[in-house]
Motif scaffolding. Structure first.
Motif, PDB file in Angstrom:
ATOM      1  N   ASN A 141       0.979  -1.293  -0.151  1.00  0.00           N
ATOM      2  CA  ASN A 141       0.215  -0.018   0.261  1.00  0.00           C
ATOM      3  C   ASN A 141       0.758   1.236  -0.102  1.00  0.00           C
ATOM      4  O   ASN A 141       1.796   1.559   0.974  1.00  0.00           O
ATOM      5  CB  ASN A 141      -0.848  -0.141   1.284  1.00  0.00           C
ATOM      6  CG  ASN A 141      -2.048   0.908   1.284  1.00  0.00           C
ATOM      7  OD1 ASN A 141      -1.939   2.099   0.658  1.00  0.00           O
ATOM      8  ND2 ASN A 141      -3.046   0.654   1.864  1.00  0.00           N
ATOM      9  N   PRO A 142       0.614   1.901  -1.058  1.00  0.00           N
ATOM     10  CA  PRO A 142       1.554   3.451  -1.121  1.00  0.00           C
ATOM     11  C   PRO A 142       1.280   4.190   0.354  1.00  0.00           C
ATOM     12  O   PRO A 142       2.097   5.242   0.515  1.00  0.00           O
ATOM     13  CB  PRO A 142       1.060   4.031  -2.082  1.00  0.00           C
ATOM     14  CG  PRO A 142      -0.384   3.493  -2.571  1.00  0.00           C
ATOM     15  CD  PRO A 142      -0.147   2.143  -2.152  1.00  0.00           C
ATOM     16  N   VAL A 143       0.187   4.330   0.829  1.00  0.00           N
ATOM     17  CA  VAL A 143      -0.131   5.067   2.149  1.00  0.00           C
ATOM     18  C   VAL A 143       0.322   4.156   3.259  1.00  0.00           C
ATOM     19  O   VAL A 143       0.096   3.039   3.561  1.00  0.00           O
ATOM     20  CB  VAL A 143      -1.595   5.254   2.168  1.00  0.00           C
ATOM     21  CG1 VAL A 143      -1.877   6.038   3.466  1.00  0.00           C
ATOM     22  CG2 VAL A 143      -2.021   6.058   1.098  1.00  0.00           C
ATOM     23  N   TYR A 144       1.262   4.979   4.262  1.00  0.00           N
ATOM     24  CA  TYR A 144       1.890   4.377   5.278  1.00  0.00           C
ATOM     25  C   TYR A 144       1.019   3.988   6.510  1.00  0.00           C
ATOM     26  O   TYR A 144      -0.051   4.996   6.496  1.00  0.00           O
ATOM     27  CB  TYR A 144       3.206   5.303   5.477  1.00  0.00           C
ATOM     28  CG  TYR A 144       3.862   4.595   6.963  1.00  0.00           C
ATOM     29  CD1 TYR A 144       4.321   3.550   6.755  1.00  0.00           C
ATOM     30  CD2 TYR A 144       3.662   5.277   8.214  1.00  0.00           C
ATOM     31  CE1 TYR A 144       5.394   3.010   8.030  1.00  0.00           C
ATOM     32  CE2 TYR A 144       4.443   4.659   9.300  1.00  0.00           C
ATOM     33  CZ  TYR A 144       5.054   3.732   9.194  1.00  0.00           C
ATOM     34  OH  TYR A 144       5.867   3.249  10.342  1.00  0.00           O
ATOM     35  N   SER A 202     -17.962 -15.496  -7.245  1.00  0.00           N
ATOM     36  CA  SER A 202     -17.309 -15.024  -5.780  1.00  0.00           C
ATOM     37  C   SER A 202     -16.381 -13.691  -6.111  1.00  0.00           C
ATOM     38  O   SER A 202     -15.787 -13.770  -7.281  1.00  0.00           O
ATOM     39  CB  SER A 202     -16.374 -16.047  -4.969  1.00  0.00           C
ATOM     40  OG  SER A 202     -15.722 -15.097  -4.207  1.00  0.00           O
ATOM     41  N   VAL A 203     -16.681 -12.746  -5.264  1.00  0.00           N
ATOM     42  CA  VAL A 203     -16.084 -11.430  -5.533  1.00  0.00           C
ATOM     43  C   VAL A 203     -14.661 -11.379  -4.734  1.00  0.00           C
ATOM     44  O   VAL A 203     -13.664 -10.409  -5.094  1.00  0.00           O
ATOM     45  CB  VAL A 203     -16.505 -10.098  -4.687  1.00  0.00           C
ATOM     46  CG1 VAL A 203     -18.169  -9.952  -5.414  1.00  0.00           C
ATOM     47  CG2 VAL A 203     -16.735 -10.217  -3.553  1.00  0.00           C
ATOM     48  N   ILE A 204     -14.167 -12.563  -4.119  1.00  0.00           N
ATOM     49  CA  ILE A 204     -13.002 -12.524  -3.532  1.00  0.00           C
ATOM     50  C   ILE A 204     -11.774 -12.545  -4.292  1.00  0.00           C
ATOM     51  O   ILE A 204     -10.797 -11.806  -4.484  1.00  0.00           O
ATOM     52  CB  ILE A 204     -12.991 -13.785  -2.592  1.00  0.00           C
ATOM     53  CG1 ILE A 204     -14.031 -13.465  -1.381  1.00  0.00           C
ATOM     54  CG2 ILE A 204     -11.780 -14.001  -1.835  1.00  0.00           C
ATOM     55  CD1 ILE A 204     -14.203 -14.611  -0.404  1.00  0.00           C
ATOM     56  N   PRO A 205     -11.965 -13.560  -5.556  1.00  0.00           N
ATOM     57  CA  PRO A 205     -10.592 -13.304  -6.528  1.00  0.00           C
ATOM     58  C   PRO A 205     -10.607 -12.187  -7.187  1.00  0.00           C
ATOM     59  O   PRO A 205      -9.022 -11.454  -7.031  1.00  0.00           O
ATOM     60  CB  PRO A 205     -10.935 -14.624  -7.481  1.00  0.00           C
ATOM     61  CG  PRO A 205     -11.910 -15.267  -6.700  1.00  0.00           C
ATOM     62  CD  PRO A 205     -12.668 -14.516  -6.041  1.00  0.00           C
ATOM     63  N   THR A 206     -11.449 -11.688  -7.567  1.00  0.00           N
ATOM     64  CA  THR A 206     -11.218 -10.000  -8.296  1.00  0.00           C
ATOM     65  C   THR A 206     -10.984  -9.102  -7.525  1.00  0.00           C
ATOM     66  O   THR A 206     -10.143  -8.241  -7.761  1.00  0.00           O
ATOM     67  CB  THR A 206     -12.600  -9.837  -9.095  1.00  0.00           C
ATOM     68  OG1 THR A 206     -13.778  -9.883  -8.311  1.00  0.00           O
ATOM     69  CG2 THR A 206     -12.752 -10.762 -10.374  1.00  0.00           C
ATOM     70  N   SER A 207     -11.266  -9.263  -5.928  1.00  0.00           N
ATOM     71  CA  SER A 207     -11.077  -8.336  -4.944  1.00  0.00           C
ATOM     72  C   SER A 207      -9.525  -8.139  -4.912  1.00  0.00           C
ATOM     73  O   SER A 207      -8.947  -7.236  -4.741  1.00  0.00           O
ATOM     74  CB  SER A 207     -11.855  -8.251  -4.102  1.00  0.00           C
ATOM     75  OG  SER A 207     -13.223  -8.129  -4.078  1.00  0.00           O
ATOM     76  N   LEU A 208      -9.078  -9.194  -4.588  1.00  0.00           N
ATOM     77  CA  LEU A 208      -7.621  -9.523  -4.352  1.00  0.00           C
ATOM     78  C   LEU A 208      -6.859  -8.939  -5.513  1.00  0.00           C
ATOM     79  O   LEU A 208      -5.739  -8.348  -5.274  1.00  0.00           O
ATOM     80  CB  LEU A 208      -7.584 -10.970  -3.914  1.00  0.00           C
ATOM     81  CG  LEU A 208      -7.777 -11.653  -2.580  1.00  0.00           C
ATOM     82  CD1 LEU A 208      -7.752 -13.049  -2.524  1.00  0.00           C
ATOM     83  CD2 LEU A 208      -7.055 -10.968  -1.543  1.00  0.00           C
ATOM     84  N   LEU A 246      -7.828   3.817  -0.171  1.00  0.00           N
ATOM     85  CA  LEU A 246      -9.342   3.695   0.058  1.00  0.00           C
ATOM     86  C   LEU A 246      -9.841   2.589  -0.858  1.00  0.00           C
ATOM     87  O   LEU A 246     -10.880   1.731  -0.568  1.00  0.00           O
ATOM     88  CB  LEU A 246     -10.100   5.043  -0.533  1.00  0.00           C
ATOM     89  CG  LEU A 246      -9.576   6.395   0.177  1.00  0.00           C
ATOM     90  CD1 LEU A 246     -10.240   7.494  -0.196  1.00  0.00           C
ATOM     91  CD2 LEU A 246     -10.197   5.961   1.719  1.00  0.00           C
ATOM     92  N   THR A 247      -9.267   2.331  -2.059  1.00  0.00           N
ATOM     93  CA  THR A 247      -9.707   1.445  -3.191  1.00  0.00           C
ATOM     94  C   THR A 247      -9.628   0.065  -2.591  1.00  0.00           C
ATOM     95  O   THR A 247     -10.462  -0.723  -2.494  1.00  0.00           O
ATOM     96  CB  THR A 247      -8.944   1.473  -4.604  1.00  0.00           C
ATOM     97  OG1 THR A 247      -8.920   2.569  -5.044  1.00  0.00           O
ATOM     98  CG2 THR A 247      -9.141   0.475  -5.623  1.00  0.00           C
ATOM     99  N   SER A 248      -8.402  -0.171  -2.056  1.00  0.00           N
ATOM    100  CA  SER A 248      -7.929  -1.588  -1.251  1.00  0.00           C
ATOM    101  C   SER A 248      -9.204  -1.686   0.124  1.00  0.00           C
ATOM    102  O   SER A 248      -9.596  -2.892   0.207  1.00  0.00           O
ATOM    103  CB  SER A 248      -6.656  -1.439  -0.596  1.00  0.00           C
ATOM    104  OG  SER A 248      -6.408  -0.598   0.278  1.00  0.00           O
ATOM    105  N   LEU A 249      -9.569  -0.739   0.659  1.00  0.00           N
ATOM    106  CA  LEU A 249     -10.384  -0.747   1.689  1.00  0.00           C
ATOM    107  C   LEU A 249     -12.033  -1.457   1.215  1.00  0.00           C
ATOM    108  O   LEU A 249     -12.617  -2.177   1.801  1.00  0.00           O
ATOM    109  CB  LEU A 249     -10.588   0.300   2.733  1.00  0.00           C
ATOM    110  CG  LEU A 249      -9.555   0.740   3.547  1.00  0.00           C
ATOM    111  CD1 LEU A 249      -9.806   1.950   4.006  1.00  0.00           C
ATOM    112  CD2 LEU A 249      -9.046  -0.348   4.504  1.00  0.00           C
ATOM    113  N   GLY A 250     -12.157  -0.740   0.152  1.00  0.00           N
ATOM    114  CA  GLY A 250     -13.475  -1.156  -0.631  1.00  0.00           C
ATOM    115  C   GLY A 250     -13.304  -2.504  -1.064  1.00  0.00           C
ATOM    116  O   GLY A 250     -14.425  -3.336  -0.682  1.00  0.00           O
ATOM    117  N   TYR A 251     -12.364  -3.025  -1.619  1.00  0.00           N
ATOM    118  CA  TYR A 251     -12.154  -4.574  -1.922  1.00  0.00           C
ATOM    119  C   TYR A 251     -12.221  -5.387  -0.703  1.00  0.00           C
ATOM    120  O   TYR A 251     -12.867  -6.381  -0.737  1.00  0.00           O
ATOM    121  CB  TYR A 251     -10.775  -4.864  -2.498  1.00  0.00           C
ATOM    122  CG  TYR A 251     -10.928  -4.227  -3.986  1.00  0.00           C
ATOM    123  CD1 TYR A 251     -11.896  -4.790  -4.839  1.00  0.00           C
ATOM    124  CD2 TYR A 251      -9.983  -3.378  -4.800  1.00  0.00           C
ATOM    125  CE1 TYR A 251     -11.963  -4.498  -6.184  1.00  0.00           C
ATOM    126  CE2 TYR A 251      -9.911  -3.202  -5.923  1.00  0.00           C
ATOM    127  CZ  TYR A 251     -11.085  -3.535  -6.792  1.00  0.00           C
ATOM    128  OH  TYR A 251     -11.032  -3.099  -8.201  1.00  0.00           O
TER     129      TYR A 251
END
Length: 292
Positions: free
Chosen positions: A14-17, A126-132, A148-153
């Motif tokens: 994640n580029p955000v620390y 399932s949304v899990i593979p595409t989310s990862l 924020l995108t990663s939190l959404g996933y």
């Protein structure tokens, strides 16, 4: 002749620390492992979720051993001694993501994952593979928005896990399922009362037959869903009549999801034995007396 597996490994952070955030995805990755590739025994200080895309392997926790294959997920809990090893003939290919934060424990609990139940088999679509995969792509893009995108996933993943794992937890007893369904109905009405919703819409949303929902709701609350929703709207309207004197009766009615002001007034009188206008005058006078 043994099949030849090309070892691949990709990971992006994640580029955000991370600085004590409530919830934070640390990194995501994917790999085609080599035969008998092993990680651990070791402990981690964050949650680490794996999804198996191909092949098979063994996941060991402090509690038991799991033989896992395509479509299986396993969640490593922080502080738990674990190991996992690829199959000799069909080494697994998997994706993963690590997350942490003050709210992560509660989120994992809501999903239904525990150290004793760390495994989930996903359904088709399932949304899990595409989310990862989406997390990994977002981190590769190296933009601040990737956090924020990663939190959404992550929430999509947890939401699906909660739905799948709750199916297992509901199987033993029907009583707890009835109480859960009634709670869902009450939550639906409490959040949607301001809109002109119908009981049919609620039943469709929850995926149950109206006759069944009406029966179990009345068993648990003593009221039909129609009456409960109407009482809820009248209670909310009383609050608005007291606290928002600038609103007309029509505006109050519309604010609680009743677009017919005449119908609203009739129902208000039915429950409160006085009209909305009379109620407002009465509570205003009482308020003025208490001030003086």
């Amino acid at each position: 002749m043994e099949p030849n597996y090309d070892h691949t490994y990709s990971v992006a952070s994640n580029p955000v620390y991370y600085e004590n955030q409530n919830l934070h995805v640390l990194f995501a990755g994917k790999s085609q492992t080599l035969p008998l590739h092993q990680a651990g025994p070791k402990i981690y200080d964050y949650y680490l979720l794996h999804y198996v895309e191909g092949g098979s392997g063994i996941f060991r926790t402090e509690h038991r051993t799991y033989e896992l294959g395509v479509g299986d997920c396993f969640l490593i809990h922080p502080g738990q001694l674990v190991s996992y090893v690829s199959d000799r003939d069909h080494p697994w290919q998997y994706r993963w993501a690590a997350f942490t934060g003050k709210e992560s424990d509660e989120l994992v609990l809501q999903a239904g994952f525990t150290p004793e139940q760390p495994v989930l088999s996903i359904a088709e679509g399932s949304v899990i593979p595409t989310s990862l995969g989406g997390m990994l792509e977002a981190f590769y893009a190296n933009k601040e928005s990737a956090h924020l995108t990663s939190l959404g996933y992550l929430y999509l993943i947890i939401g699906e896990a909660a739905e799948r794992l709750s199916i297992y937890s509901r199987l033993p007893g029907a009583g707890s399922q009835v109480k859960r369904t009634v709670k869902q109905m009450i939550h639906f009405m409490s959040s949607q009362y301001a809109h002109p919703i119908s009981i049919e819409q609620m039943c469709d949303s929850l995926g149950y037959n109206r006759a069944y929902l009406s029966r179990v709701f009345k068993q648990e609350t003593g009221l039909s869903p129609v009456t409960y929703l109407l009482k809820l709207r009248i209670e909310k309207s009383r609050q608005l009549l007291r606290e928002r004197p600038e609103l007309s009766v029509e505006q109050v009615a519309a604010s609680v999801g009743l677009t017919d002001a005449l119908y609203f007034s009739r129902q208000f009188k039915r429950f409160c034995s006085q009209s909305p206008t009379s109620y407002r005058i009465k509570v205003t006078r009482q308020s003025d007396k208490s001030v003086h």
